[in-house]
Write a protein that holds these residues in place. Sequence first.
Motif, short mmCIF file in Angstrom:
data_model
loop_
_atom_site.label_atom_id
_atom_site.label_comp_id
_atom_site.label_asym_id
_atom_site.label_seq_id
_atom_site.Cartn_x
_atom_site.Cartn_y
_atom_site.Cartn_z
N GLY A 14 40.75 -28.06 -35.17
CA GLY A 14 39.61 -27.22 -34.78
C GLY A 14 38.30 -27.97 -34.81
N HIS A 15 38.14 -28.89 -35.76
CA HIS A 15 36.91 -29.69 -35.80
C HIS A 15 36.77 -30.51 -34.53
N CYS A 16 37.89 -31.07 -34.05
CA CYS A 16 37.89 -31.86 -32.82
C CYS A 16 37.44 -30.99 -31.64
N VAL A 17 37.97 -29.78 -31.58
CA VAL A 17 37.60 -28.85 -30.51
C VAL A 17 36.09 -28.60 -30.54
N ASN A 18 35.57 -28.29 -31.72
CA ASN A 18 34.14 -28.02 -31.84
C ASN A 18 33.29 -29.23 -31.49
N SER A 19 33.71 -30.41 -31.92
CA SER A 19 32.96 -31.63 -31.62
C SER A 19 32.88 -31.90 -30.13
N GLU A 21 33.59 -29.76 -27.51
CA GLU A 21 32.91 -28.69 -26.76
C GLU A 21 31.40 -28.73 -27.01
N GLY A 22 30.99 -29.03 -28.24
CA GLY A 22 29.57 -29.12 -28.56
C GLY A 22 28.89 -30.28 -27.86
N ALA A 23 29.56 -31.44 -27.82
CA ALA A 23 29.00 -32.62 -27.17
C ALA A 23 28.82 -32.38 -25.67
N VAL A 24 29.80 -31.74 -25.06
CA VAL A 24 29.71 -31.45 -23.63
C VAL A 24 28.59 -30.45 -23.36
N LYS A 25 28.48 -29.45 -24.21
CA LYS A 25 27.41 -28.46 -24.06
C LYS A 25 26.04 -29.11 -24.18
N ASN A 26 25.91 -30.08 -25.08
CA ASN A 26 24.62 -30.75 -25.29
C ASN A 26 24.13 -31.53 -24.08
N VAL A 27 25.05 -31.95 -23.20
CA VAL A 27 24.62 -32.66 -21.99
C VAL A 27 24.45 -31.72 -20.80
N GLY A 28 24.68 -30.42 -21.02
CA GLY A 28 24.42 -29.44 -19.97
C GLY A 28 25.63 -28.98 -19.19
N ALA A 29 26.81 -29.10 -19.77
CA ALA A 29 28.03 -28.65 -19.11
C ALA A 29 28.78 -27.73 -20.06
N ALA A 53 28.29 -39.08 -17.71
CA ALA A 53 27.55 -38.65 -18.90
C ALA A 53 28.41 -37.76 -19.78
N ILE A 54 29.23 -36.92 -19.16
CA ILE A 54 30.12 -36.04 -19.92
C ILE A 54 31.17 -36.87 -20.65
N LYS A 55 31.77 -37.83 -19.94
CA LYS A 55 32.76 -38.71 -20.57
C LYS A 55 32.13 -39.47 -21.73
N ALA A 56 30.92 -39.98 -21.54
CA ALA A 56 30.24 -40.73 -22.60
C ALA A 56 29.98 -39.85 -23.82
N ALA A 57 29.61 -38.60 -23.59
CA ALA A 57 29.35 -37.67 -24.70
C ALA A 57 30.62 -37.44 -25.52
N ILE A 58 31.75 -37.32 -24.84
CA ILE A 58 33.03 -37.13 -25.54
C ILE A 58 33.39 -38.40 -26.31
N GLU A 59 33.23 -39.54 -25.67
CA GLU A 59 33.57 -40.81 -26.32
C GLU A 59 32.65 -41.09 -27.51
N ASP A 60 31.40 -40.64 -27.44
CA ASP A 60 30.46 -40.81 -28.56
C ASP A 60 30.91 -40.04 -29.80
N GLN A 61 31.76 -39.04 -29.61
CA GLN A 61 32.30 -38.28 -30.73
C GLN A 61 33.53 -38.95 -31.34
N GLY A 62 33.97 -40.05 -30.73
CA GLY A 62 35.10 -40.80 -31.27
C GLY A 62 36.43 -40.57 -30.60
N TYR A 63 36.41 -39.93 -29.44
CA TYR A 63 37.66 -39.65 -28.71
C TYR A 63 37.75 -40.54 -27.48
N ASP A 64 38.96 -40.75 -26.99
CA ASP A 64 39.19 -41.61 -25.84
C ASP A 64 39.46 -40.77 -24.60
#
Length: 66
Positions: A14-19, A21-29, A53-64
């Motif tokens: 669940g933490h991964c989901v929140n991270s 979804e939150g990162a994507v929301k922060n860039v405007g999607a 930018a969306i991919k970068a936001a997800i990768e910045d959270q530590g996911y591939d």
Amino acid sequence: MQKVTLQVNGMSCGHCVNSVEGAVKNVGASAKVDLAANSVSVSFDESKVSLEAIKAAIEDQGYDVV
């Protein structure tokens, strides 16, 4: 509005989901994570945010994004 499904490795809880979804929301999607499929469905306005930018936001959270 464009919709894309991305394959994302490294999500497991669940933490991964929140991270993600939150990162994507922060860039405007908006995003919906499917842990079982290791995927993220993203909706975004191409005139406001790029897919890169969306991919970068997800990768910045530590996911591939694959």
